[in-house]
Design a protein around this motif. Structure first.
Motif, PDB file in Angstrom:
ATOM      1  N   MET A 207       0.826  -1.201   0.000  1.00 11.38           N
ATOM      2  CA  MET A 207       0.000   0.000   0.000  1.00 11.38           C
ATOM      3  C   MET A 207       0.867   1.261   0.000  1.00 11.38           C
ATOM      4  O   MET A 207       0.569   2.240  -0.706  1.00 11.38           O
ATOM      5  N   GLU A 208       1.927   1.238   0.784  1.00 10.86           N
ATOM      6  CA  GLU A 208       2.809   2.396   0.840  1.00 10.86           C
ATOM      7  C   GLU A 208       3.559   2.582  -0.474  1.00 10.86           C
ATOM      8  O   GLU A 208       3.623   3.700  -1.012  1.00 10.86           O
TER       9      GLU A 208
ATOM     10  N   VAL B 183       2.374   0.719  12.868  1.00 10.29           N
ATOM     11  CA  VAL B 183       2.261   0.626  11.408  1.00 10.29           C
ATOM     12  C   VAL B 183       2.682   1.944  10.768  1.00 10.29           C
ATOM     13  O   VAL B 183       3.445   1.968   9.784  1.00 10.29           O
ATOM     14  N   LEU B 184       2.202   3.058  11.295  1.00 11.54           N
ATOM     15  CA  LEU B 184       2.539   4.364  10.728  1.00 11.54           C
ATOM     16  C   LEU B 184       4.025   4.677  10.894  1.00 11.54           C
ATOM     17  O   LEU B 184       4.636   5.293  10.001  1.00 11.54           O
TER      18      LEU B 184
ATOM     19  N   LEU C 156       2.359   5.856   4.002  1.00 12.94           N
ATOM     20  CA  LEU C 156       1.044   5.256   3.804  1.00 12.94           C
ATOM     21  C   LEU C 156      -0.015   6.349   3.728  1.00 12.94           C
ATOM     22  O   LEU C 156      -0.134   7.185   4.620  1.00 12.94           O
ATOM     23  N   LYS C 157      -0.789   6.348   2.649  1.00 10.33           N
ATOM     24  CA  LYS C 157      -1.841   7.351   2.455  1.00 10.33           C
ATOM     25  C   LYS C 157      -3.124   6.836   3.093  1.00 10.33           C
ATOM     26  O   LYS C 157      -3.839   6.031   2.506  1.00 10.33           O
ATOM     27  N   VAL C 158      -3.418   7.293   4.297  1.00 11.24           N
ATOM     28  CA  VAL C 158      -4.534   6.735   5.055  1.00 11.24           C
ATOM     29  C   VAL C 158      -5.471   7.838   5.515  1.00 11.24           C
ATOM     30  O   VAL C 158      -5.041   8.924   5.925  1.00 11.24           O
ATOM     31  N   ILE C 159      -6.779   7.551   5.411  1.00  8.78           N
ATOM     32  CA  ILE C 159      -7.833   8.391   5.974  1.00  8.78           C
ATOM     33  C   ILE C 159      -8.482   7.578   7.090  1.00  8.78           C
ATOM     34  O   ILE C 159      -9.080   6.533   6.823  1.00  8.78           O
ATOM     35  N   PHE C 160      -8.360   8.028   8.327  1.00  8.68           N
ATOM     36  CA  PHE C 160      -9.010   7.333   9.424  1.00  8.68           C
ATOM     37  C   PHE C 160     -10.452   7.825   9.528  1.00  8.68           C
ATOM     38  O   PHE C 160     -10.711   9.029   9.678  1.00  8.68           O
TER      39      PHE C 160
ATOM     40  N   ASN D 224       1.072  12.029   5.938  1.00 13.66           N
ATOM     41  CA  ASN D 224       0.164  11.367   5.003  1.00 13.66           C
ATOM     42  C   ASN D 224      -1.084  10.829   5.690  1.00 13.66           C
ATOM     43  O   ASN D 224      -1.900  10.156   5.065  1.00 13.66           O
ATOM     44  N   MET D 225      -1.238  11.137   6.966  1.00 11.47           N
ATOM     45  CA  MET D 225      -2.418  10.727   7.717  1.00 11.47           C
ATOM     46  C   MET D 225      -3.521  11.767   7.562  1.00 11.47           C
ATOM     47  O   MET D 225      -3.274  12.969   7.626  1.00 11.47           O
ATOM     48  N   HIS D 226      -4.756  11.291   7.346  1.00 11.45           N
ATOM     49  CA  HIS D 226      -5.929  12.144   7.200  1.00 11.45           C
ATOM     50  C   HIS D 226      -7.051  11.585   8.074  1.00 11.45           C
ATOM     51  O   HIS D 226      -6.987  10.457   8.553  1.00 11.45           O
TER      52      HIS D 226
END
Length: 382
Positions: free
Chosen positions: A133-134, A185-186, A192-196, A218-220
């Motif tokens: 994913m990354e 993980v982060l 990693l392009k992640v939207i929580f 890259n955290m959203h």
């Protein structure tokens, strides 16, 4: 849509869809509420295993207007949990090859984590998946935990307890344990392009959330209700407004439209009134100035919180990013093209897999009618 909302492009990044028959109604709801584009997030289904074909069916009917974040194949967790990451990494390529625009994971919701044999997210079992994913830059919408009061017998709302979401009996993973796993993980995969989803359930801990956003660029987070989020933020409106302006590039608009039809009343389809309420909840909070009242009593899983609410009155340039720009930066300004041949191959695979998974769960009925309908549609597109 009430005329006092800003006339801006809106993209709902968090929509659920559970049956092809719902497609015309969903499109009408979006048109009526001036939502120009939307993203369907796919979750596992007990009798049909995967809702990805259903979502791609909608995408085929609205080229350019519908994104799809496909769900992982949960059968892998039952058949090969210790090596799931490598299989998931390959499946990411398959999903994107069909025309998905990203990945949705609900495996971090505590009741799902209990139901499925999910290895720890920071374990070697998942590592190949996170690495893929990354490396590929595939965006992820990830549901991790639930509101913190769901672990407290004295604070959990009655509606949440009725859904089976009381997690304080010792049989569910603790929210802090999952936060620790995701932090690892982060740390290992900072690109990693992640939207929580659901504001990462940290609306009552803005300082903590800000610290994470500072560490991981890259955290959203998305704005999908739980209504408790808006109650928590309204109680500290100026602090919340400062937070939204500072992190305006990291916040994504979402509503959870379709969740009720998926979880509670599939026979009613996606309800226009309840869907419109969800949009009003989020947009009122972002755009209103000062105190306002909003009756959310009819909203699915909203419960009732004492008002008033306090709006943030965000500037137009901030709203533009939250309503559409931030998601488009992650997933593209246009949805990916569909590949009917790859979709048909996935439908055939699921037709073989669904009876096998049902046989392993006594009492589970096999339902192949929907996937047959989707198959027929994509056969006609070839």
């Amino acid at each position: 849509m009430p005329p006092d909302f800003a006339n801006l492009p809106v993209l709902d990044a968090h929509v659920h869809f559970g049956h092809p028959a719902f497609q015309p109604g969903l499109m009408h709801i979006m048109d009526e509420n001036k939502v120009g584009k939307f993203n369907i997030v796919c979750t596992p289904h007990r009798t049909r295993l995967s809702l990805v074909p259903d979502a791609l069916f909608v995408k085929a009917h609205a080229p350019g207007g519908v994104y799809v974040f496909g769900g992982l194949d949960i059968s892998v967790l039952f058949m090969a949990p210790d090596t799931c990451g490598g299989i998931f990494a390959t499946y990411v390529d398959q999903l994107m090859g069909m025309g998905c625009d990203g990945i949705k994971m609900i495996e971090g919701k505590p009741d799902m984590r209990k139901m499925l044999p999910v290895p720890p997210f920071d374990s070697p079992a998942y590592e190949p998946y996170w690495a893929k994913m990354e490396a590929k830059g595939v965006p992820l919408i990830f549901h991790v935990n639930d509101p913190e009061e769901f672990w407290d017998a004295e604070k959990i709302p009655d509606w949440a307890r009725a859904q089976g979401w009381f997690y304080g009996d010792g049989s569910f993973i603790h929210n802090e344990e999952q936060y620790a796993e995701i932090l690892h993980v982060l740390e290992r995969h900072p690109a990693l392009k992640v939207i929580f989803a659901h504001f990462y359930f940290l609306s009552n801990q803005l300082e903590r959330l800000a610290g994470l956003l500072e560490r991981f660029p890259n955290m959203h987070i998305d704005l999908t209700p739980g209504i408790e989020m808006y109650y928590n933020l309204s109680r500290q409106a100026q602090v919340a407004r400062d937070f939204f302006i500072k992190y305006q590039d990291r916040i994504v608009f979402g509503t959870d439209i379709g969740a009720k039809a998926l979880l509670s009343t599939p026979e009613m389809g996606i309800e226009p009134g309840e869907s419109g309420l969800r949009i009003r909840v989020v947009r009122s909070f972002l755009e209103n100035q000062g105190e306002y009242s909003l009756d959310v009593g009819d909203g699915f899983l909203f419960g009732r919180f004492a008002g008033p609410y306090n709006g943030l009155d965000l500037p137009e340039e901030v709203l533009r990013k939250i309503y559409a720009g931030n998601f488009e930066r992650l997933a593209g300004t246009q949805p990916r093209a569909l590949n009917p041949g790859a979709i048909l191959a996935e439908c055939e695979r699921l037709k073989m897999l669904i009876p096998m998974m049902a046989a392993a769960q006594p009492g589970t009925e096999v339902d192949l009618s929907v996937i047959e309908q989707v198959t027929a549609h994509f056969q006609n597109l070839q």
